[in-house]
Design a protein around this motif. Structure first.
Motif, PDB file in Angstrom:
ATOM      1  N   LYS A 106     -34.271 -13.267  17.414  1.00 46.56           N
ATOM      2  CA  LYS A 106     -35.291 -12.240  17.624  1.00 46.56           C
ATOM      3  C   LYS A 106     -36.583 -12.832  18.166  1.00 46.56           C
ATOM      4  O   LYS A 106     -37.051 -12.442  19.223  1.00 46.56           O
ATOM      5  CB  LYS A 106     -35.561 -11.479  16.323  1.00 46.56           C
ATOM      6  CG  LYS A 106     -34.397 -10.621  15.856  1.00 46.56           C
ATOM      7  CD  LYS A 106     -34.769  -9.843  14.603  1.00 46.56           C
ATOM      8  CE  LYS A 106     -33.614  -8.963  14.128  1.00 46.56           C
ATOM      9  NZ  LYS A 106     -33.976  -8.208  12.894  1.00 46.56           N
ATOM     10  N   GLY A 107     -37.150 -13.763  17.457  1.00 49.82           N
ATOM     11  CA  GLY A 107     -38.399 -14.356  17.908  1.00 49.82           C
ATOM     12  C   GLY A 107     -39.300 -14.719  16.753  1.00 49.82           C
ATOM     13  O   GLY A 107     -38.876 -14.759  15.593  1.00 49.82           O
ATOM     14  N   ALA A 108     -40.558 -14.964  17.062  1.00 49.74           N
ATOM     15  CA  ALA A 108     -41.517 -15.455  16.077  1.00 49.74           C
ATOM     16  C   ALA A 108     -42.453 -14.345  15.619  1.00 49.74           C
ATOM     17  O   ALA A 108     -42.894 -13.513  16.413  1.00 49.74           O
ATOM     18  CB  ALA A 108     -42.335 -16.602  16.670  1.00 49.74           C
ATOM     19  N   ILE A 109     -42.745 -14.352  14.329  1.00 44.55           N
ATOM     20  CA  ILE A 109     -43.762 -13.470  13.763  1.00 44.55           C
ATOM     21  C   ILE A 109     -44.732 -14.335  12.958  1.00 44.55           C
ATOM     22  O   ILE A 109     -44.406 -15.456  12.563  1.00 44.55           O
ATOM     23  CB  ILE A 109     -43.170 -12.358  12.882  1.00 44.55           C
ATOM     24  CG1 ILE A 109     -42.371 -12.965  11.723  1.00 44.55           C
ATOM     25  CG2 ILE A 109     -42.303 -11.421  13.688  1.00 44.55           C
ATOM     26  CD1 ILE A 109     -41.888 -11.940  10.718  1.00 44.55           C
ATOM     27  N   LEU A 110     -45.895 -13.830  12.715  1.00 48.99           N
ATOM     28  CA  LEU A 110     -46.927 -14.575  12.006  1.00 48.99           C
ATOM     29  C   LEU A 110     -46.870 -14.299  10.511  1.00 48.99           C
ATOM     30  O   LEU A 110     -46.634 -13.164  10.086  1.00 48.99           O
ATOM     31  CB  LEU A 110     -48.305 -14.197  12.538  1.00 48.99           C
ATOM     32  CG  LEU A 110     -48.569 -14.498  14.008  1.00 48.99           C
ATOM     33  CD1 LEU A 110     -49.842 -13.781  14.459  1.00 48.99           C
ATOM     34  CD2 LEU A 110     -48.696 -15.996  14.244  1.00 48.99           C
TER      35      LEU A 110
END
Length: 222
Positions: free
Chosen positions: A63-67
């Motif tokens: 999916k990707g990166a989240i903070l």
């Protein structure tokens, strides 16, 4: 941790993750992050791994990166710096909105909190930057916006331009030449050809490529 404790490139990654999350509401894909920061995907992957080790980022597989909460706080600091600097360069130094992004990118890494506070006060604590993006305040609070992509607007509807992405200077120059800036009203007309959208501002009609529509946010007028 203060944002200045991080390397410039790490600051860039946090800010771009936040920008992508803000615009898409989804995790930031690794390939898009790499492109925005100007690095290879393998380099971006290692950078995200290091930020995750610091507790600033969560990498969601496929999916990707989240903070994390800590990462978001630091990212908001970078976003605030960038958008206040863009506003200062336009309002005080006479930059045009297509010129400011690159210089703000350079300056945001070296300015102190004190200087940013002085710039904020000098500008009268603005809530939006020249491109219409909301500016976080010193406490990390950000004005709420009610906008949609121009791609979601049907022919015959009249809307108010709220925001345009600052990453494409050529598009910004084209929009400014036709009076399409935050606060302007436009009406969507019937498309003359596939892949194009015709809009009208005042008495002026002009075309936009469909690929540009996701870069422009508008507010539906009641």
């Amino acid at each position: 941790m203060h944002v200045s404790d991080l390397a410039d490139r790490s600051q860039d990654y946090l800010k771009e993750i936040w920008n992508i999350n803000e615009h898409s509401g989804a995790p930031a894909p690794l390939g898009e992050l790499a492109a925005r920061v100007g690095q290879k995907t393998t380099t971006a992957s290692e950078a995200i791994r290091r930020l995750a080790a610091k507790g600033l980022v969560i990498q969601e597989p496929y999916k990707g990166a989240i903070l994390t909460a800590a990462g978001q706080r630091l990212a908001m600091d970078m976003v605030r710096r960038h958008r206040l600097l863009e506003t200062f360069l336009v309002q005080t130094l006479g930059y045009t909105w297509d010129e400011v992004h690159e210089d703000a990118e350079s300056l945001e890494h070296s300015v102190s909190d004190r200087l940013m506070s002085r710039i904020d006060a000098h500008l009268g604590h603005p809530e939006r930057d020249p491109h219409g993006d909301p500016i976080p305040d010193a406490a990390g609070q950000i004005p709420q916006v009610d906008w949609v992509s121009l791609a979601a607007i049907s022919p015959g509807q009249t809307v108010t331009v709220e925001q345009a992405n600052d990453h494409d200077p050529q598009l910004l120059r084209y929009l400014a030449e036709h009076g399409m800036i935050p606060g302007s009203q436009l009406t969507v007309l019937e498309s003359p050809a596939a892949g194009m959208l015709k809009v009208q501002i005042g008495t002026v009609e002009f075309l936009l490529a469909e690929s540009a529509l996701a870069e422009i946010r508008v507010r539906r007028d009641n």
